[in-house]
Motif scaffolding. Structure first.
Motif, PDB file in Angstrom:
ATOM      1  N   ALA A   1      -0.527  39.054  73.191  1.00 50.20           N
ATOM      2  CA  ALA A   1       0.414  40.036  73.728  1.00 50.20           C
ATOM      3  C   ALA A   1       0.624  41.137  72.704  1.00 50.20           C
ATOM      4  O   ALA A   1       0.780  40.865  71.504  1.00 50.20           O
ATOM      5  CB  ALA A   1       1.752  39.377  74.064  1.00 50.20           C
ATOM      6  N   ASN A   2       0.599  42.385  73.168  1.00 54.96           N
ATOM      7  CA  ASN A   2       0.933  43.540  72.330  1.00 54.96           C
ATOM      8  C   ASN A   2       0.120  43.598  71.039  1.00 54.96           C
ATOM      9  O   ASN A   2       0.657  43.871  69.961  1.00 54.96           O
ATOM     10  CB  ASN A   2       2.430  43.537  72.004  1.00 54.96           C
ATOM     11  N   GLY A   3      -1.172  43.324  71.128  1.00 54.14           N
ATOM     12  CA  GLY A   3      -2.028  43.444  69.959  1.00 54.14           C
ATOM     13  C   GLY A   3      -1.904  42.298  68.976  1.00 54.14           C
ATOM     14  O   GLY A   3      -2.366  42.416  67.829  1.00 54.14           O
ATOM     15  N   ARG A   4      -1.327  41.182  69.389  1.00 56.77           N
ATOM     16  CA  ARG A   4      -1.165  40.024  68.503  1.00 56.77           C
ATOM     17  C   ARG A   4      -1.627  38.750  69.206  1.00 56.77           C
ATOM     18  O   ARG A   4      -1.503  38.627  70.427  1.00 56.77           O
ATOM     19  CB  ARG A   4       0.288  39.865  68.041  1.00 56.77           C
ATOM     20  N   LEU A   5      -2.147  37.811  68.425  1.00 49.51           N
ATOM     21  CA  LEU A   5      -2.506  36.495  68.929  1.00 49.51           C
ATOM     22  C   LEU A   5      -1.465  35.491  68.441  1.00 49.51           C
ATOM     23  O   LEU A   5      -1.118  35.478  67.249  1.00 49.51           O
ATOM     24  CB  LEU A   5      -3.898  36.087  68.425  1.00 49.51           C
ATOM     25  N   TYR A   6      -0.990  34.637  69.353  1.00 52.89           N
ATOM     26  CA  TYR A   6       0.027  33.640  69.016  1.00 52.89           C
ATOM     27  C   TYR A   6      -0.594  32.248  69.147  1.00 52.89           C
ATOM     28  O   TYR A   6      -1.030  31.861  70.232  1.00 52.89           O
ATOM     29  CB  TYR A   6       1.229  33.782  69.937  1.00 52.89           C
TER      30      TYR A   6
ATOM     31  N   ASP B   1      -2.044  39.578  63.563  1.00 48.40           N
ATOM     32  CA  ASP B   1      -1.973  41.001  63.883  1.00 48.40           C
ATOM     33  C   ASP B   1      -3.384  41.575  63.845  1.00 48.40           C
ATOM     34  O   ASP B   1      -4.016  41.625  62.776  1.00 48.40           O
ATOM     35  CB  ASP B   1      -1.072  41.725  62.881  1.00 48.40           C
ATOM     36  N   ILE B   2      -3.903  41.999  64.997  1.00 51.94           N
ATOM     37  CA  ILE B   2      -5.283  42.468  65.087  1.00 51.94           C
ATOM     38  C   ILE B   2      -5.496  43.723  64.264  1.00 51.94           C
ATOM     39  O   ILE B   2      -6.519  43.907  63.604  1.00 51.94           O
ATOM     40  CB  ILE B   2      -5.657  42.717  66.561  1.00 51.94           C
TER      41      ILE B   2
END
Length: 352
Positions: free
Chosen positions: A320-325, A344-345
């Motif tokens: 989501a929003n350019g981040r992987l969780y 954070d990509i």
């Protein structure tokens, strides 16, 4: 449980679990690799008058003086099939705003014997050359046409003392980017031992320049000695944005171009054009990077990224929003993890 999705899921889980160790091995390999260096650097473009002369900047790094030769080539380009060559170039070497050397015709130079002994004197008597031993620092070579003439020219810097404990670190050249054969072409020769390599950053700067007539949308290609395009870019955020940003040298305008690539000892060329055949003043820059971050792969290729903060298997993943969780999963002690690791990509970094 023997379905294809399940088998692929298990493969992914195992890969995530060992990825930090693979990343550490990859980074160690990069750190231990021998670094090649820029041996000779040059730029070809059209030399105009006034503020649009050819200006080549270079930096010497290290702790020892370096012997270099700088050449301004014009009329001999016609023998290589270049039309509209500058017929009588002049050359100045500038440091800190002061001219420390100059030349018109190289055979009139007090260093003529040393220029000839270098085995690479200019081919035409009207071309210019300077030989100097320079301390580490920034320098500028300014190429003009005598009596305000104009034409296509080449400014070159040769390392005459590759054994010195100093290196040519980068070159930045400002000039006019035309169309057709009058594009800007920067060349460099990487030197080093077999197996050595160097990561380089190349930029094509236009709209952020504080000059009139700047190139609004530069494009960039990196080409090897066989004519193969290794990488190309138009707007720098469209490809390798995290890698470029991590160098600390990202262009100041999104319409400018940049690329990062690892090269081995050989000749290379960077070509700057205007998108859609546009023209204007631009700067091409080649940086030899030190301790560079992992390179962002080309589309369709695998690449190395930052290590997980904690190796896990059998975890959940969301984006989501350019981040992987990354949530849950099992660490090596097989006790269920209650942490969330966030990647954070854009910055290639992890956090909790």
């Amino acid at each position: 449980r023997s379905s294809l999705p399940f088998r692929l899921s298990m493969i992914l889980h195992r890969f995530v679990r060992i990825a930090p160790f693979l990343a550490l091995l990859g980074l160690a390999s990069v750190a231990n690799a021998q670094l090649a260096s820029l041996g000779n650097i040059s730029t070809r473009t059209r030399v105009e008058t006034g503020d649009n002369v050819l200006i080549g900047g270079f930096i010497i790094t290290g702790d020892a003086p370096k012997r270099v030769m700088i050449r301004a080539i014009g009329p001999s380009l016609e023998g290589a099939g270049v039309s509209g060559a500058l017929q009588d170039p002049t050359l100045e070497l500038v440091q800190g705003g002061d001219t420390i050397a100059s030349n018109d015709n190289w055979k009139d130079s007090p260093e003529r014997a040393e220029i000839e002994a270098s085995t690479i004197p200019p081919n035409n008597d009207f071309e210019a050359a300077i030989v100097r031993t320079l301390n580490p620092g920034p320098y500028t070579a300014v190429m003009r046409g005598k009596n305000d003439t104009s034409g296509v020219g080449v400014v070159e810097v040769y390392d005459l003392d590759t054994g010195a404990n100093s290196k040519l670190a980068n070159i930045s050249t400002r000039g006019v980017v035309g169309s057709g054969d009058d594009v800007m072409i920067a060349g460099t020769i990487l030197v080093g031992q077999n197996g050595s390599s160097r990561r380089v950053l190349i930029r094509a700067i236009g709209p952020s320049l504080p000059v009139n007539g700047r190139l609004a949308d530069p494009t960039l290609q990196l080409i090897d000695g066989n004519g193969t395009v290794l990488r190309a870019n138009d707007n720098w955020r469209t490809d390798q944005p995290a890698t470029i940003h991590a160098t600390g040298l990202a262009p100041g305008n999104e319409a400018e171009a940049a690329l990062v690539h690892t090269v081995s000892p050989a000749p290379y060329t960077a070509v700057v054009r205007g998108a859609g055949g546009s023209t204007g003043v631009a700067v091409v820059e080649v940086y030899a990077l030190e301790n560079a971050p992992p390179e962002q792969p080309a589309p369709g290729q695998w690449g190395m990224r930052a290590s997980l903060l904690e190796p896990l298997s059998e975890l959940a993943l969301a984006e989501a929003n350019g981040r992987l969780y990354l949530m849950g999963g099992y660490p090596q002690n097989r006790v269920t993890s209650r942490t969330v690791q966030v990647y954070d990509i854009a910055t290639n970094s992890w956090s909790y």
